[in-house]
Design a protein around this motif. Sequence first.
Motif, PDB file in Angstrom:
ATOM      1  N   GLY A 104       0.838  -1.205   0.000  1.00 18.74           N
ATOM      2  CA  GLY A 104       0.000   0.000   0.000  1.00 18.74           C
ATOM      3  C   GLY A 104       0.862   1.240   0.000  1.00 18.74           C
ATOM      4  O   GLY A 104       2.047   1.193  -0.315  1.00 18.74           O
ATOM      5  N   ASN A 105       0.222   2.360   0.326  1.00 16.24           N
ATOM      6  CA  ASN A 105       0.910   3.643   0.355  1.00 16.24           C
ATOM      7  C   ASN A 105       0.875   4.230   1.762  1.00 16.24           C
ATOM      8  O   ASN A 105      -0.057   3.980   2.522  1.00 16.24           O
ATOM      9  CB  ASN A 105       0.252   4.622  -0.619  1.00 16.24           C
ATOM     10  N   ALA A 106       1.908   5.025   2.077  1.00 21.18           N
ATOM     11  CA  ALA A 106       1.966   5.692   3.382  1.00 21.18           C
ATOM     12  C   ALA A 106       0.889   6.776   3.432  1.00 21.18           C
ATOM     13  O   ALA A 106       0.607   7.385   2.403  1.00 21.18           O
ATOM     14  CB  ALA A 106       3.345   6.301   3.587  1.00 21.18           C
ATOM     15  N   PRO A 107       0.280   6.997   4.581  1.00 15.37           N
ATOM     16  CA  PRO A 107       0.499   6.284   5.830  1.00 15.37           C
ATOM     17  C   PRO A 107      -0.108   4.884   5.782  1.00 15.37           C
ATOM     18  O   PRO A 107      -1.222   4.712   5.287  1.00 15.37           O
ATOM     19  CB  PRO A 107      -0.193   7.157   6.879  1.00 15.37           C
ATOM     20  N   TYR A 108       0.645   3.900   6.274  1.00 15.27           N
ATOM     21  CA  TYR A 108       0.225   2.504   6.199  1.00 15.27           C
ATOM     22  C   TYR A 108       0.274   1.864   7.586  1.00 15.27           C
ATOM     23  O   TYR A 108       1.335   1.800   8.199  1.00 15.27           O
ATOM     24  CB  TYR A 108       1.133   1.731   5.232  1.00 15.27           C
ATOM     25  N   PRO A 109      -0.889   1.401   8.106  1.00 12.49           N
ATOM     26  CA  PRO A 109      -0.885   0.732   9.415  1.00 12.49           C
ATOM     27  C   PRO A 109      -0.524  -0.742   9.250  1.00 12.49           C
ATOM     28  O   PRO A 109      -0.995  -1.390   8.321  1.00 12.49           O
ATOM     29  CB  PRO A 109      -2.334   0.881   9.885  1.00 12.49           C
ATOM     30  N   MET A 110       0.321  -1.242  10.111  1.00 13.67           N
ATOM     31  CA  MET A 110       0.645  -2.665  10.051  1.00 13.67           C
ATOM     32  C   MET A 110       0.815  -3.220  11.454  1.00 13.67           C
ATOM     33  O   MET A 110       0.996  -2.486  12.415  1.00 13.67           O
ATOM     34  CB  MET A 110       1.877  -2.925   9.188  1.00 13.67           C
ATOM     35  N   THR A 111       0.724  -4.538  11.547  1.00 10.09           N
ATOM     36  CA  THR A 111       0.858  -5.222  12.825  1.00 10.09           C
ATOM     37  C   THR A 111       2.322  -5.519  13.092  1.00 10.09           C
ATOM     38  O   THR A 111       3.030  -5.990  12.205  1.00 10.09           O
ATOM     39  CB  THR A 111       0.057  -6.546  12.780  1.00 10.09           C
ATOM     40  N   LYS A 112       2.767  -5.239  14.315  1.00  7.03           N
ATOM     41  CA  LYS A 112       4.146  -5.561  14.685  1.00  7.03           C
ATOM     42  C   LYS A 112       4.285  -7.074  14.810  1.00  7.03           C
ATOM     43  O   LYS A 112       3.338  -7.754  15.217  1.00  7.03           O
ATOM     44  CB  LYS A 112       4.490  -4.928  16.031  1.00  7.03           C
ATOM     45  N   PRO A 113       5.465  -7.614  14.480  1.00  2.91           N
ATOM     46  CA  PRO A 113       5.672  -9.054  14.644  1.00  2.91           C
ATOM     47  C   PRO A 113       5.747  -9.428  16.123  1.00  2.91           C
ATOM     48  O   PRO A 113       6.062  -8.593  16.964  1.00  2.91           O
ATOM     49  CB  PRO A 113       7.008  -9.296  13.943  1.00  2.91           C
ATOM     50  N   LEU A 114       5.466 -10.678  16.423  1.00  2.00           N
ATOM     51  CA  LEU A 114       5.536 -11.164  17.803  1.00  2.00           C
ATOM     52  C   LEU A 114       6.943 -11.662  18.116  1.00  2.00           C
ATOM     53  O   LEU A 114       7.686 -12.046  17.211  1.00  2.00           O
ATOM     54  CB  LEU A 114       4.528 -12.301  17.999  1.00  2.00           C
ATOM     55  N   GLY A 115       7.287 -11.665  19.391  1.00  2.00           N
ATOM     56  CA  GLY A 115       8.571 -12.227  19.828  1.00  2.00           C
ATOM     57  C   GLY A 115       9.749 -11.481  19.242  1.00  2.00           C
ATOM     58  O   GLY A 115       9.751 -10.265  19.147  1.00  2.00           O
TER      59      GLY A 115
END
Length: 86
Positions: A41-52
């Motif tokens: 996608g294009n900024a601003p782009y929300p994403m999930t942080k990785p675990l661990g």
Amino acid sequence: PAPQPAAQPTPVPAPEPVIAKVMIDSEPAGAEIYVEGALVGNAPYPMTKPLGDKQIHVEARAPGYENKSLQISSQSTDSIRLTLAK
């Protein structure tokens, strides 16, 4: 009378993992955002942080600018601004 068996404790379900988000923004605005080499996608782009201790490679690209990349981890801040150089 026979002793009553001890009541079994009710199992407690494991808590759901907390889903942490990070917002990727760019200068110039609207840069294309690539995650692990794929356009998402294009900024601003929300994403999930990785675990661990996993890390995700993120790159911002805009015509006429140098690409800017970084690694996102569970320790990353909640908002990241990538400034692309001309």
